[in-house]
Design an enzyme around this catalytic site. Sequence first.
Site, mmCIF file in Angstrom:
data_model
loop_
_atom_site.group_PDB
_atom_site.id
_atom_site.type_symbol
_atom_site.label_atom_id
_atom_site.label_comp_id
_atom_site.label_asym_id
_atom_site.label_seq_id
_atom_site.Cartn_x
_atom_site.Cartn_y
_atom_site.Cartn_z
ATOM 1 N N ASP A 160 0.638 -0.920 0.085
ATOM 2 C CA ASP A 160 -0.001 -0.101 0.079
ATOM 3 C C ASP A 160 0.777 1.318 0.064
ATOM 4 O O ASP A 160 2.008 1.527 0.575
ATOM 5 C CB ASP A 160 -1.014 0.029 1.221
ATOM 6 C CG ASP A 160 -1.948 1.040 1.364
ATOM 7 O OD1 ASP A 160 -2.758 1.158 0.532
ATOM 8 O OD2 ASP A 160 -1.743 2.029 2.187
ATOM 9 N N GLU A 200 1.604 -0.141 -5.037
ATOM 10 C CA GLU A 200 0.739 0.976 -5.043
ATOM 11 C C GLU A 200 1.291 2.264 -5.177
ATOM 12 O O GLU A 200 2.009 2.891 -4.021
ATOM 13 C CB GLU A 200 -0.361 1.060 -4.342
ATOM 14 C CG GLU A 200 -1.690 2.299 -4.540
ATOM 15 C CD GLU A 200 -2.576 2.343 -3.429
ATOM 16 O OE1 GLU A 200 -3.445 2.870 -3.696
ATOM 17 O OE2 GLU A 200 -1.971 2.464 -2.294
#
Length: 546
Positions: free
Chosen positions: A199, A266
């Site tokens: 993330d 990401e």
Amino acid sequence: MNEWWRGGVIYQVYPRSFQDTNGDGVGDLAGIIHRLDHIQSLGVDCIWLSPIQQSPQDDMGYDVSDYLEVDRLFGSLQDFDSLIEQAHARGLKVIMDQVVSHTSDQHPWFQESRLSRTNRRADWYVWADPLPDGSPPNNWPAVFGGRAWEWNPTRGQYYLHNFLASQPDLNFHNEEVQQAVLDVMRFWLERGVDGFRLDTVNYYFHDKRLRSNPPNRVRGEHLPYAVNPYDMQEHKFSKSQPENLAFLKRVRALLEQYPGTTSVGEVGDSHKSVPLMAQYTSGGDTLHMCYGFDFLGDEFTARHFRSRLETFFKVGPDGWPCWSFSNHDVPRHVTRWAPHSVSREDLARQSAALVLSLRGSVCLYQGEELGLPETDLLFEELTDPRGIRFWPEDKGRDGCRTPIPWEEGEAPNGFTTGTPWLPVKPAQSALNVAAQEGDDNSTLAFYRTILAWRKTHPELALGDIRFFNTAEPVLAFRREHDGQAMLCAFNLSAEPCDLTVSGARGAALEEVSRGATLSGRSLRLEANGFAFIPIAGESTARVSYR
């Protein structure tokens, strides 16, 4: 070399909304196990689990309070082990979210760090003294609104939080923090996970000097207004720092100790995500894959798709992207791109065909295979802190997170026996899995067909890509690998287009083509039509549209 991930297809499961088995209205690991046959039937290679680690759920699990434990909302470590075992038995890999740019403020690391400036974890988070007037050290904003700095009276300092105030940022300039994060990853690798989705991978490091960000500029001018002030800055110093690359190499070195594992980062940066994606995956010693938000917005043009791929492979010819059109953070693409279509079903099929034919790996978000649109929610139904703060201009992320409708009948369509944490509305209920199972013309049937077909065409998973110079709204390119080649053409509009295909004598349309007619050199694409035409590897086939 085990590179199953290269050109592979990853299916994102958002556990809260997949399947509930205990009636509390929230999906769980047992529910995912219960629905593994559905995932396997799609023909994907891997499951990505959104966060399941222990969390107060301020940001739906993206605020971790214990990295080594499964949140009781979803089950137990034993449930996780069972999921890994049963997924592997079906030939499915499993990767899991690792949210390590920040923790929950309930994490023991932060609880210790906040107590003094001298304890053993005093420097594990980003602390800074106030300016002489008591204001924060710089102008950095938080993604969810307000300043990115929260005052702590015990230390007499501010701490950095790029998201919620309850999500303090870890200090990756501290090598002890880096090692602690790597130890967390090793824990899950030892339990059999096949890798990680990382993330906010470009948020790990901040500028050590804490310099203020400059204003955002659009075509050389300051952005006058944005719903979220975060978008009014160029985040030059608060993220995407050069020190990040060295840490990503440490992540890759760890994964190399577990053959067959992978990583997908990401990259959250609206202006330079593609160059960062390329940088973070180049050289064979950084991340395996990265994705950005370039195809998760409203733009739906041939120029946009072409420019993003060409930029990526120009900056990082040996890097590897992972493309997606929807995920848990953005409105579903059949809703975003609806102005470019006549039929939601046709747009859903075209989108699947397009993302599965681009050079790179693919991530599909749960419900795409059903053609689910964005759910229209009332303010009082929201749970997302971003949506609550910026309503109604920004309705947040709940609309793409509503539960999967499994069975026919009334909502919540077999998702739970209780009250679902987000409602299943009629538009989603009507697209339930059971109804589509019995329909050979359903979106679900098309997904299964095209995923199976793609496996027989390695040029689409691994091949080079070369774009043809076609005018809008036509996107056309050639994929080639090991002597096999495929011509791919897409009409990205709600109006029919007539194209010319030259140099492909005797070619015929593949059966997965939709809204396409090939007669001699003439190729007609109806609204959202697309064509796949196999050609010889040495062919000089061309597509033209003016």
